[in-house]
Design a protein around this motif. Structure first.
Motif, PDB file in Angstrom:
ATOM      1  N   MET A 193       5.567  12.714  -8.578  1.00 27.51           N
ATOM      2  CA  MET A 193       5.403  11.851  -7.403  1.00 27.51           C
ATOM      3  C   MET A 193       6.072  12.546  -6.219  1.00 27.51           C
ATOM      4  O   MET A 193       6.787  13.522  -6.396  1.00 27.51           O
TER       5      MET A 193
ATOM      6  N   GLY B  31       8.183   8.567  -2.561  1.00 23.95           N
ATOM      7  CA  GLY B  31       7.084   7.728  -3.036  1.00 23.95           C
ATOM      8  C   GLY B  31       7.589   6.388  -3.549  1.00 23.95           C
ATOM      9  O   GLY B  31       8.800   6.173  -3.707  1.00 23.95           O
TER      10      GLY B  31
ATOM     11  N   TYR C  78       6.996   3.935  -9.658  1.00 21.57           N
ATOM     12  CA  TYR C  78       6.515   5.065 -10.478  1.00 21.57           C
ATOM     13  C   TYR C  78       7.693   5.664 -11.241  1.00 21.57           C
ATOM     14  O   TYR C  78       7.613   5.963 -12.428  1.00 21.57           O
TER      15      TYR C  78
ATOM     16  N   LYS D 283      10.253  14.539  -8.562  1.00 25.79           N
ATOM     17  CA  LYS D 283      10.028  14.080  -7.192  1.00 25.79           C
ATOM     18  C   LYS D 283       9.896  15.309  -6.305  1.00 25.79           C
ATOM     19  O   LYS D 283      10.846  16.075  -6.151  1.00 25.79           O
TER      20      LYS D 283
ATOM     21  N   PHE E 165       1.243  10.391  -9.339  1.00 28.53           N
ATOM     22  CA  PHE E 165       1.116   9.146  -8.575  1.00 28.53           C
ATOM     23  C   PHE E 165       1.203   9.432  -7.082  1.00 28.53           C
ATOM     24  O   PHE E 165       2.079  10.168  -6.639  1.00 28.53           O
ATOM     25  N   LEU E 166       0.308   8.825  -6.331  1.00 27.39           N
ATOM     26  CA  LEU E 166       0.369   8.952  -4.875  1.00 27.39           C
ATOM     27  C   LEU E 166      -0.004   7.619  -4.235  1.00 27.39           C
ATOM     28  O   LEU E 166      -1.121   7.130  -4.424  1.00 27.39           O
TER      29      LEU E 166
ATOM     30  N   ASN F 124       1.679   5.555   2.040  1.00 27.25           N
ATOM     31  CA  ASN F 124       2.860   5.438   1.202  1.00 27.25           C
ATOM     32  C   ASN F 124       3.824   4.371   1.730  1.00 27.25           C
ATOM     33  O   ASN F 124       4.009   4.202   2.924  1.00 27.25           O
TER      34      ASN F 124
END
Ligand SMILES: *Cc1c(COP(=O)(O)O)cnc(C)c1O
Length: 373
Positions: free
Chosen positions: A120, A124, A128, A141, A166-167, A171
């Motif tokens: 991620m 983010g 997550y 990260k 994950f995005l 954001n």
């Protein structure tokens, strides 16, 4: 004051011991909603919709009260049909969840696990990391550029153990947006067996020609999922309703992993929200106007405000101590915003876009703080 969560209560020897992965996470701390001594609270801490629930959803919930002895529709078929019709999607390719948070956790439990890695961006969305660690995964990260996900750096972080990327786009909490062309590049650069999850919780707020929530990418392959929520623009955070759009084999996995009644009877509120005339357009228009006004006013006051595509702004106070002092000052005036230390942005506060009046009171409180500080 809210009842504090129990923390750091270590089990005694001989008592049941939880898996060690549990202790790698801290309990998620949501936006607060009360201030001791304040008559009126302006809650701008959880990115909730500015105008309460849609009127039709309130009616649907009132009617639901007499039916609470009934189990809910376990397959969310009525809600999936409504989502499918509203967004032009096949309901068979949708799974509903107890908020999109649940779907995030289910995807991680199903496709991740001990020994594998989740990627991620550095700032983010926290769920997550929390769900990844709970599943025993290593969470990487990846540093951002200008508080925006760095797609090349994320691709460079992929290794043989990577299972999920994950995005959130836009954001939370940075408000930044990754143009669709870069999302396509991300997908193309990832190994085909790595699951890409595009979290489009704020999709309805976006007005940017380069934005795409990702439906086409889901359709184009077997390895991309889009998640959405009713908690933000639809004003139903308390109902806990989210959904995922995914390739059929991933839908099958989620249907095995979820509880039989993971979505409760509040699904009627979401069906009504989708049918509410003009709701999304009105909320989006208000958000754009009020976000621009609050951004301008706080910038005018000398603060750095990061450009946002969501229903919130991230405001930079320069140092953690100053952000902290501002938070305390706002709170004393009944204005609750979100501290950002958990996102490694302790010098910032995140302010949700409320009504014009709420934004005005928040701006006044910040200006008052700057005048004193
Ligand atoms: C608010 C939020 C969610 C969670 O939404 P729920 O459906 O309420 O669980 C997911 N992702 C992001 C980026 C969010 O900001």
């Amino acid at each position: 004051m809210s009842t504090p969560l129990s923390q750091n209560a270590a089990p005694q020897a001989g008592a049941p011991q939880a898996r060690s992965a549990i202790f790698t996470v801290s309990p998620y701390v949501g936006g607060e909603s009360k201030v001791a001594g304040a008559n009126r609270v302006i809650k701008l801490s959880s990115n909730e919709g500015a105008f309460g629930p849609p009127p039709g959803a309130i009616k649907a919930m009132a009617a639901l009260a007499t039916q609470l002895h009934r189990y809910p529709d376990g397959g969310s078929s009525a809600l999936r049909a409504a989502i499918g019709q509203h967004f032009g999607l096949d309901p068979a390719r949708i799974v509903c969840g107890n908020g999109s948070d649940e779907l995030i956790a289910l995807l991680i439990q199903s496709y991740g696990g001990p020994g594998s890695e989740l990627i991620m961006s550095a700032h983010g969305f926290l769920m997550y990391e929390i769900s990844g660690k709970l599943a025993g995964m290593t969470v990487r990260k990846v540093p951002e550029r200008n508080l925006t996900a760095d797609i090349d750096a994320m691709l460079a972080a992929v290794g043989p153990a990577t299972r999920l990327v994950f995005l959130a786009n836009p954001n939370n909490p940075t408000g930044s947006l990754v143009p669709h062309a870069d999302i396509v590049r991300l997908r193309a650069g990832l190994p085909s067996d790595v699951l890409l999850v595009l979290d489009a919780a704020y999709a309805e707020y976006v007005d940017d020609a380069n934005y795409d929530p990702g439906i086409g990418l889901v359709d184009a392959g077997s390895n991309t999922v889009m998640t959405r929520t009713f908690s933000k623009i639809f004003g139903l955070g308390g109902a806990r309703l989210g959904w995922a759009y995914a390739p059929a084999p991933i839908i099958d996995v989620l249907n095995r992993a979820r509880g039989p009644f993971n979505v409760n009877a509040t699904a009627v509120a979401a069906i009504a929200a989708l049918a509410e005339p003009g709701w999304v357009a009105h909320n989006r228009a208000h958000n754009q106007q009020a976000r621009a006004a609050l951004t301008a006013r706080l910038s005018q006051a000398g603060l750095k405000v990061y450009p946002s595509h969501g229903n919130f702004i991230l405001v930079d106070f320069g140092t953690a101590a100053r952000a902290d002092a501002a938070d305390t000052h706002l709170r004393a005036r009944g204005v609750i915003v979100r501290a950002m230390a958990a996102y490694d942005l302790a010098r910032c506060l995140r302010i949700t876009i409320g009504t014009d009046e709420e934004c005005g009171l928040a701006a006044e409180a910040v200006e008052d703080f700057l005048g004193h500080g």
